[in-house]
Scaffold this active site. Sequence first.
Site, mmCIF file in Angstrom:
data_model
loop_
_atom_site.group_PDB
_atom_site.id
_atom_site.type_symbol
_atom_site.label_atom_id
_atom_site.label_comp_id
_atom_site.label_asym_id
_atom_site.label_seq_id
_atom_site.Cartn_x
_atom_site.Cartn_y
_atom_site.Cartn_z
ATOM 1 N N ASN A 7 0.776 -1.114 0.255
ATOM 2 C CA ASN A 7 0.094 0.179 -0.074
ATOM 3 C C ASN A 7 0.924 1.170 -0.028
ATOM 4 O OD1 ASN A 7 -1.812 2.154 0.304
ATOM 5 N ND2 ASN A 7 -2.926 0.994 2.166
ATOM 6 N N ARG A 89 -2.514 -2.183 -3.382
ATOM 7 C CA ARG A 89 -3.791 -1.484 -2.984
ATOM 8 C C ARG A 89 -4.038 -0.073 -3.873
ATOM 9 N NH1 ARG A 89 -4.967 3.089 1.105
ATOM 10 N NH2 ARG A 89 -7.361 3.329 0.821
ATOM 11 N N HIS A 178 -12.919 2.422 0.487
ATOM 12 C CA HIS A 178 -13.110 0.948 1.448
ATOM 13 C C HIS A 178 -13.692 -0.010 0.771
ATOM 14 C CE1 HIS A 178 -13.037 4.554 4.641
ATOM 15 N NE2 HIS A 178 -11.826 4.255 4.379
ATOM 16 N N ARG A 239 -12.413 15.055 7.934
ATOM 17 C CA ARG A 239 -13.281 15.372 6.712
ATOM 18 C C ARG A 239 -14.597 15.869 7.132
ATOM 19 N NH1 ARG A 239 -11.654 10.209 4.120
ATOM 20 N NH2 ARG A 239 -9.458 10.667 3.118
ATOM 21 N N GLU A 382 -7.686 -5.764 4.975
ATOM 22 C CA GLU A 382 -7.528 -5.547 3.442
ATOM 23 C C GLU A 382 -6.574 -6.001 2.814
ATOM 24 O OE1 GLU A 382 -8.086 -1.481 4.966
ATOM 25 O OE2 GLU A 382 -9.265 -0.921 3.328
#
Length: 396
Positions: A7, A89, A178, A239, A382
Site C-alpha cells: 500500500n 492497493r 473502502h 473530513r 484489507e
Amino acid sequence: MKIMSINCGSSSLKFKLFEMPQEEVITEGQFERIGFKEMGIYKIKFNGTKDEMSLELPDHSVAAKHLLKDLIDRKIIGSLDEIKGVGHRIVQGGKYFSGSCLVNEWVKERITELIDLAPLHNGPHIIGIKAFEEALPNVKQTVVFDTAFHQSMDPESFMYAVPYEWYEKYGIRKYGAHGTSHQYVSQEYARLTNKDIKNLKIVTCHIGNGASLCAIEGGKCKDTSMGLTPLEGIPMGTRSGNIDPTVVSYICQKENKDAWTVVQELNKKSGYLGVSGVSNDARDLEAAYNNGNERAKLALHMQEKRIADYIGSYYVLMKGIDAIVFTAGIGENSASMRRRVLERLDILGVKLDEAKNKERGDSRRISTSDSKVDVWVIPTNEELVIARDTMKLITE
Ligand code: AMP
C-alpha cells in the site's frame, strides 16, 4: 507460496508478506517519510520482534529495493524467487475496474489517467508498481481497487443530479471507497454465522480516521456513503462529509481563498478536528467528552447521527437489514461510539448486549439474541484480500 501486499501513499510504503494459502503473516512493516530531505523511517515486525531504523529514502524505488534486500539479510526469505506475486492497493479504479486484475500497460495507463480523481493516492500507487517492477522484474503484480466493489451500484445510487455532460465528459459520479474492507467484513459475517451471503442484507460501517458505510444486498454493493472522492458521507477525523457546496464559494469569497484551498480544508481541517478543535483522533475526543468538553461531544454526536441516518436510509433501500457490522479503528475499538449509534436505531429493533459490546477481542456478536438486527464487530483485513486476490490471479 509467498505473496506481498503493498500500500503506497505519497510518502509511505506499507507491506505485509503472507504465506499462502495458509494466510499466515510472515512479516509486516512500513517505510515513512519517503522523498523527504530528512532521513526516512523503516519499521519491520518479524518473529515477535519489532525493529525501527532511519535511512535515506529519496523515492519509493529505494524503499522497495531496501525491503527486498532486508528480507534476505534477515533470512525471512532465502531468495527473491520465493515471492510469487505482489498485490497493490489502488484507491481509485474509476469506471474501468470492477475487480482485481494483473498489471499490464493498459492497467497502468488507466490508473495514471485517474490521478486527477485521486491525486494523493493514484500517483503514489503507480510509483509503487514501477518500483516493484524494477526490483522484481520476473514477478507478477496485481492491483486491488478500493472502488471495485462499489461498481455494482445502480445509476440511481451512483449518479449525482448535476448536468449529465459532467458525467459524460469527466466521469463525475459516486465511486465510493473502502470497498475491499466492506466486501471482506460482509463475507466474514456470512462465514462466521454460516449464512449464505446471497440471502443477506448487510450494512457495513467502516469507521476509522476515514469512514464510510455500505449497503450490501446478496453480497453486492447497492449504495455507499463516500462519493467521487472520500470527502462525501459522514463526518470523519478531518473530513467534513456532506455539506451544501455553496459553503465553498461563500468561504472563498469571505476569506479570499480559491476553491481548491477550501476543499483541502474540508478534507484536512474539518470533521472531528474542525468541530471539536481538540483532535482528529477518536481517543482524544472521547477523553475530552468525558471531561465535559461540549465541542468534542458535538463532534462525536454529529458523526453518530449521520451514521444512524445512513443506516436508516439503507434500511429503506434494501427493505430491511439482517446485520450491521462495525469495523476499522473506531468501529472495532470504541464501545461507546457503537452504543451511542445503536441507541439511535432503537426503532429498527436493534438491541445491544452491553457486556459483549465492552468485551475486547476478535470478531464477535454484540447484539442480544432477541435483537431484530444482528450486530457484529469484525476486524477488517484489507491486506489479506489483496493477498487472496493476488494468489488467485497469478495461479489462474
Ligand atoms: P483507522 O483509520 O482505521 O486506523 O482508525 C483510526 C482511528 O481509530 C483513530 O481515530 C483512533 O483514535 C481510533 N481508535 C483506535 N483505537 C481506539 C480505541 N481503543 N478506542 C477508540 N478509538 C480508537
